[in-house]
Design a protein around this motif. Structure first.
Motif, mmCIF file in Angstrom:
data_model
loop_
_atom_site.group_PDB
_atom_site.id
_atom_site.type_symbol
_atom_site.label_atom_id
_atom_site.label_comp_id
_atom_site.label_asym_id
_atom_site.label_seq_id
_atom_site.Cartn_x
_atom_site.Cartn_y
_atom_site.Cartn_z
ATOM 1 N N MET A 42 0.865 -1.174 0.000
ATOM 2 C CA MET A 42 0.000 0.000 0.000
ATOM 3 C C MET A 42 0.903 1.226 0.000
ATOM 4 S SD MET A 42 -3.269 -0.958 2.382
ATOM 5 C CE MET A 42 -4.128 -2.525 2.138
ATOM 6 N N PHE A 43 0.864 1.955 -1.124
ATOM 7 C CA PHE A 43 1.751 3.084 -1.334
ATOM 8 C C PHE A 43 1.075 4.411 -1.001
ATOM 9 C CE2 PHE A 43 2.956 -0.157 -4.533
ATOM 10 C CZ PHE A 43 4.219 -0.447 -4.059
ATOM 11 N N PHE A 44 1.881 5.348 -0.539
ATOM 12 C CA PHE A 44 1.435 6.703 -0.236
ATOM 13 C C PHE A 44 1.506 7.543 -1.496
ATOM 14 C CE2 PHE A 44 2.336 11.083 0.901
ATOM 15 C CZ PHE A 44 1.512 11.349 1.981
ATOM 16 N N ARG A 45 0.397 8.214 -1.829
ATOM 17 C CA ARG A 45 0.354 9.095 -2.986
ATOM 18 C C ARG A 45 -0.210 10.451 -2.563
ATOM 19 N NH1 ARG A 45 3.352 5.944 -4.565
ATOM 20 N NH2 ARG A 45 3.190 4.479 -6.307
ATOM 21 N N ALA A 46 0.486 11.528 -2.906
ATOM 22 C CA ALA A 46 0.008 12.878 -2.624
ATOM 23 C C ALA A 46 -0.314 13.552 -3.956
ATOM 24 C CB ALA A 46 1.066 13.668 -1.866
ATOM 25 N N GLU A 47 -1.579 13.932 -4.117
ATOM 26 C CA GLU A 47 -2.024 14.554 -5.361
ATOM 27 C C GLU A 47 -2.926 15.742 -5.058
ATOM 28 O OE1 GLU A 47 -3.870 11.771 -7.952
ATOM 29 O OE2 GLU A 47 -2.158 10.392 -7.994
ATOM 30 N N GLU A 48 -2.515 16.928 -5.507
ATOM 31 C CA GLU A 48 -3.328 18.137 -5.388
ATOM 32 C C GLU A 48 -3.909 18.319 -3.984
ATOM 33 O OE1 GLU A 48 -6.252 18.057 -8.439
ATOM 34 O OE2 GLU A 48 -4.794 18.188 -10.080
#
Length: 238
Positions: A42-48
């Motif tokens: 489970m990967f961390f993603r930061a978007e907007e």
């Protein structure tokens, strides 16, 4: 030891060469030995200005033990629904091997090794439930036990049955209470976590709770990950 180092290298390889998974760290190992395993990421993603979880199950094989490698920055409200779905998927698979387990991976900061926290039997009650109300609704199931509700709130502070307990005093507090109140009864610890806590905080709290267990103190298989705004008629201190 070779098996452990190999697995640790695989996790680091996946993190450094392919994806970035920052594992939680604690100062204790529940278990460090695991064979016949496959991985869930489970990967961390930061978007907007938003945080997302990206789930990768391409390497998971239902006949093996599953190692959940989860980024410590992710909040529980993002990962618990995914974990519940994967638990159900594996349980319902016709190919699941009897005795196969699910574990969370983390780093033991003292031993400098990869460690695992089994959670195969954990059943998550998500969003609108809290243990003390659940116990009241199912009083027939819990009448023969001493029941203690431990809550890790949004600030990661601890209460026991609504009373503030310093983190460094929790283990002694619970064990002293259980010894005093046992009267031949088993003490059941019911864990509650505000869903805004991070996965890193969750693992640290789970390891702390694991240190409470004795022959007369056990953790409930139900865990409550709650939203304070969705618990019905709750105007009290949790």
């Amino acid at each position: 030891m070779k098996k452990l180092l190999l697995l640790f290298s695989i996790v680091l390889f996946a993190s450094c060469k392919k994806e970035d998974v920052q594992l939680p760290q604690t100062n204790a190992s529940v278990t460090t030995e695991l064979t016949d395993h496959s991985a869930v990421y489970m990967f961390f993603r930061a978007e907007e200005n938003d945080t997302l979880v990206e789930v990768n199950t391409k390497n998971s094989i239902s006949t093996t033990n599953w190692v959940f490698n989860i980024d410590k920055r992710l909040s529980l409200d993002l990962i618990i629904p995914e974990i519940k779905q994967l638990q159900a998927k594996k349980k319902q698979s016709s190919h699941t091997k009897e005795g196969a387990i699910n574990v969370y991976s983390y780093a033991d900061s003292i031993k400098k090794t990869l460690a695992f926290l089994p959670f195969t039997d954990v059943q998550y009650k998500y969003d609108d439930q809290f243990s003390k109300f659940f116990i009241k609704e199912h009083s027939d199931l819990y009448a023969t036990y001493n029941n203690l509700t431990i809550n890790f709130n949004k600030d990661n502070a601890i209460t026991v049955d609504g009373n503030d307990v310093p983190r460094e005093e929790l283990v002694d507090f619970i064990k002293d209470f259980a010894n005093f109140m046992s009267d031949g009864k088993m003490t059941i610890i019911h864990l509650n976590f505000d869903k805004r806590l991070t996965y890193g905080e969750y693992i640290q709290n789970k390891i702390l709770a694991w240190q409470l267990t004795t022959d007369i103190i056990q953790l409930s298989s139900y865990e409550f990950v709650y939203d304070t705004e969705r618990i019905p008629d709750c105007n009290c201190k949790l």
